[in-house]
Design an enzyme around this catalytic site. Structure first.
Site, short mmCIF file in Angstrom:
data_model
loop_
_atom_site.label_atom_id
_atom_site.label_comp_id
_atom_site.label_asym_id
_atom_site.label_seq_id
_atom_site.Cartn_x
_atom_site.Cartn_y
_atom_site.Cartn_z
N GLY A 217 0.85 -1.17 0.00
CA GLY A 217 0.00 0.00 0.00
C GLY A 217 0.89 1.22 0.00
N SER A 218 0.42 2.36 0.50
CA SER A 218 1.28 3.53 0.66
C SER A 218 0.46 4.79 0.90
CB SER A 218 2.18 3.79 -0.57
OG SER A 218 3.02 2.69 -0.81
#
Length: 776
Positions: A217-218
């Site tokens: 993710g981020s």
């Protein structure tokens, strides 16, 4: 060819290297490795060959065992050394070693890497990248030869038969597998048809899909001149990648004077920086939820053949052999089609399914990152992306000294228009053959459903730059794995093909809290001083540990607590739980008394009371696409399921004698170091993810995913100012002094002040310098 002995020169400061064009040095390698605090390497060379050599050598010093294990994986040899039933070392989607081996041998046997290496850039690798890869391999092998397998400092692989020299082919296969990470490589079991092994008692395999697995993710922000106090650009990078294995980041600075000077996070086994900055440009990425593959339904025509436009087309057959520990060979036959591999799952007498992957033949990402690292402006970074078009599965957010903030989803997306998706799906009945596979299922019996082509696309079958979502602004762009729609709420993006994602959909809590954090900082409502971002307020903002779901539900929860003492279903007294949550400040800090209790309550919300009951939404106010930043909100306290969830959470703590005030610092850790933070679903910005649920001992399994390489950079006319933290530290070697040093720093909320210029590096009191040489 065997390398000549290496020469290592110790010095307080390595001599300056004159600027030189990036040309080969007659087969010789030379690089200077300076290490500053926390062991961070700064590698300087006069050419790409030497730069790769120095990088490979430095990386092997810190993480040889991780890459050595992954090379065994890429070669399809895990069954031979570790047994066919053991779990592979893929940190994103582990499968059995046998499934892993069959998949990777099929990729190698397909010849895709060989064909790409025969192509000129941009489809094939550039000369500079080839030399980086060759140098990296030589540097890694030189360290291994000098040290010896029997004397490796990491006990993980010391003396192991599976450790040996690597080849450039191994590295190209690694780059290809990285580009396929969220597509083909995530479906090894579906492609090979190799089921998970039975347990030792002979029962059915454990349901691994039901357990939390590391997922990429981020968070990413690019802040423009209207959002920063200094008027220049700023970037926040907060990738959420696995904390174990080959998809960890390695912090490094790579310099060829006058040619390249880039610092940032580089994924293991890659010779380029994926997330970073130079003196004038900074960039980061978040995982895009656009489609990067499609599935084709094949109408079978008897035997191993299928129909296309009314004519039978034979499937290809690929024979794969895997060596087992006793030396015997396990043979497997995989089927292929014009679209891609034929899945071994979902087949019937009438139909089969094939996986068409936009990244199936993509080695361009590394060249794109290398070109971005050389960019002197945002315009040059965008030109690099147009040239290579290799971003496999990520958005790009970037800025430069001028303070323009830029967002684009330049990832490889199959060219399937909305009309084509509707038309082709209508003639291909049936659900996706793989549970959880979120992709178009298209009709493979007609060539009218083949992917289209854009004139500005480097390769056929994908959308070109003219069709990609993008936005440039003077204030900010942001993404937390939401679609492109709410990149900036002041300018919603719409009108792009649905293959890039839906618009008008629930943002989910983590993207919402990120946008709210920006809004509060720009208005000055967050208590951090005057409006606008400085490097210091950016650091403070992103480490605030807010839990958005608690903020949105707190008032209703306290109202529930005033009227509800126990659940008639369980009889659990919730008064103490209510008092604990009423005192909690809503921050998932190490000492957040109430943070774990909230998580256990929140994760029970929506669960059916008994099998067969429907899942319910706990939100009092449902999502409204006209108000995406303020809905959903509130807690539906009149729903019996909400009261039951609170009672069940309280009962779990009481039954297991776990204090209701259990804190994140007590409940979650990595390498015995307490880790703050909370989870994706709760609406936590720098999220954490553990290997399973809370145990009866009041402990979660070890943290395995979350904020990994955090970077806050401010670009100024006087050069970049940067703070970083590598959450799991530089080295996977448990015997290294840099195995958990940055983890301890992350635990207490600290950052590393980056040393970028030669003067900053030279001023480090911990500086250590070596010069390494070799010859092919």
């Amino acid at each position: 060819m065997k390398l000549r002995p290496i020469v290592i020169v110790l010095a307080l400061l390595a001599p300056a290297v004159a600027a030189a064009p990036a040309t080969a040095a007659g087969g010789s390698y030379s690089a200077t490795i300076r290490r500053t605090e926390y062991g961070i390497p700064h590698i300087t060379a006069k050419d790409y060959d030497g730069l790769g050599f120095g990088y490979g050598y430095a990386f092997a010093q810190d993480n040889l065992c991780t890459l050595a294990s992954w090379v065994v994986t890429l070669r399809g040899e895990r069954s031979r050394y570790f047994g066919p039933k053991a779990e592979s070392d893929d940190p994103v989607r582990p499968v059995s070693n046998l499934a892993s081996d069959v998949y990777h041998k099929s990729v190698a046997g397909s010849g895709v890497v060989r064909r790409l290496l025969a192509r000129p850039a941009p489809v094939g690798p550039s000369d500079e990248l080839r030399r980086l890869v060759d140098g990296y391999v030589a540097g890694y092998n030189r360290y291994l030869e000098d040290t010896g397998v029997a004397n490796l400092p990491d006990p993980t692989c010391r003396g192991r038969a599976w450790v040996g020299p690597i080849t450039a082919t191994d590295m190209w296969n690694n780059l290809l597998d990285l580009d396929r990470m969220t597509s083909s490589s995530s479906f090894k079991d579906a492609i090979t048809g190799i089921a998970e092994p039975e347990d030792e008692a002979g029962g059915p395999p454990e349901d691994k899909r039901a357990q939390p697995k590391p997922a990429a993710g981020s968070n990413a922000w690019a802040l423009g001149r209207q959002a920063t106090r200094g008027g220049g650009g700023m970037v926040l990078a907060d990738p959420h990648f696995p904390w174990q294995g080959i998809r960890r980041f390695y912090q490094v600075q790579l310099t060829i004077p006058g040619v390249l000077d880039v610092s940032g996070g580089s994924l293991y086994g890659t010779p380029v920086v994926q997330i970073g900055h130079n003196a004038k440009v900074a960039w980061t990425h978040t995982v895009s939820h656009a489609q990067h593959f499609t599935v084709y339904r094949l109408e079978l025509a008897g035997g191993h053949s299928y129909l296309v436009d009314g004519r039978a087309e034979p499937m290809g057959e690929q024979e794969v052999e895997v060596t087992l520990p006793d030396g015997t060979v396990s043979g497997h036959t995989l089927l292929t089609s014009r679209y891609g591999p034929v899945l071994a799952v979902g087949q019937t007498d009438e139909a089969a399914y094939a996986l068409a992957d936009a990244n199936a033949a993509n080695l361009r990402a590394a060249d794109e990152w290398l070109a971005m690292a050389r960019a002197d402006s945002l315009d040059e970074l965008r030109a690099a992306q147009r040239t290579y078009q290799g971003m496999p599965f990520v958005h790009t957010l970037a800025t430069d000294v001028s303070g323009t903030a830029y967002f684009a989803d330049t990832s490889l997306v199959p060219h399937v228009s909305d009309a084509q998706a509707k038309r082709c799906a209508a003639s291909s009945p049936g659900p996706s053959p793989v549970p959880g596979l979120d992709a178009y299922v298209l009709d493979g019996s007609t060539s009218a459903c083949l992917w289209g082509r854009d004139g500005d696309a480097v390769v056929p079958g994908v959308f070109g730059p003219g069709n990609q979502p993008r936005l440039a602004r003077a204030d900010y762009v942001a993404n937390s794995n939401n679609t492109y729609w709410m990149t900036n709420p002041a300018k919603p993006l719409t009108g792009y093909p649905k293959a890039y994602g839906e618009t008008g959909t629930d943002l989910e809590p983590r993207p919402r809290v990120g946008l709210d954090m920006i809004a509060q900082r720009l208005s000055g409502a967050d208590g951090l001083g005057a409006p606008g971002f400085t490097l210091e307020t950016l650091q403070a903002t992103v480490r605030g540990k807010r839990n958005l779901t608690f903020e949105l539900m707190r008032d209703d929860l306290l109202r529930l607590c005033r009227t509800h003492r126990s659940s008639s279903g369980s009889g659990a007294d919730v008064r103490d739980a209510c008092r604990t949550l009423g005192k909690w400040d809503g921050r998932a800090t190490l000492d957040g008394a109430g943070a774990v209790l909230w998580r256990e309550f929140f994760t029970r919300l929506g669960r059916p009371a008994k099998p067969g009951d429907p899942v319910f939404s706990p939100w009092r106010v449902p999502f409204d696409p006209a108000r995406p930043l303020t809905t959903p909100r509130g807690l539906k306290i009149d729903d019996p399921g909400v009261r039951q969830a609170l009672a069940d959470a309280a009962l779990f703590f009481r039954s297991n004698r776990i204090p209701l005030t259990l804190t994140p610092g007590q409940a979650q850790s990595y390498s015995s170091i307490p880790i703050p933070g909370c989870t994706e679903g709760e609406g936590c910005f720098d999220r954490v993810r553990t290997g399973g649920p809370l145990g009866t001992d009041g402990r979660y399994p070890e943290v395995n995913t979350g904020s990994s390489f955090m970077m806050a950079v401010e670009l100024t006319e006087d050069g970049p100012r940067t703070r970083t933290v590598l959450t799991y530290s530089l080295s996977a070697n448990p015997a290294s002094p840099h195995h958990t040093d940055q983890t301890a720093l992350f635990s207490r909320g600290g950052w590393v002040t980056e040393r970028f210029t030669p003067a900053e590096i030279a001023a480090d009191p911990h500086l250590g310098t070596v010069t390494v040489h070799g010859r092919s």
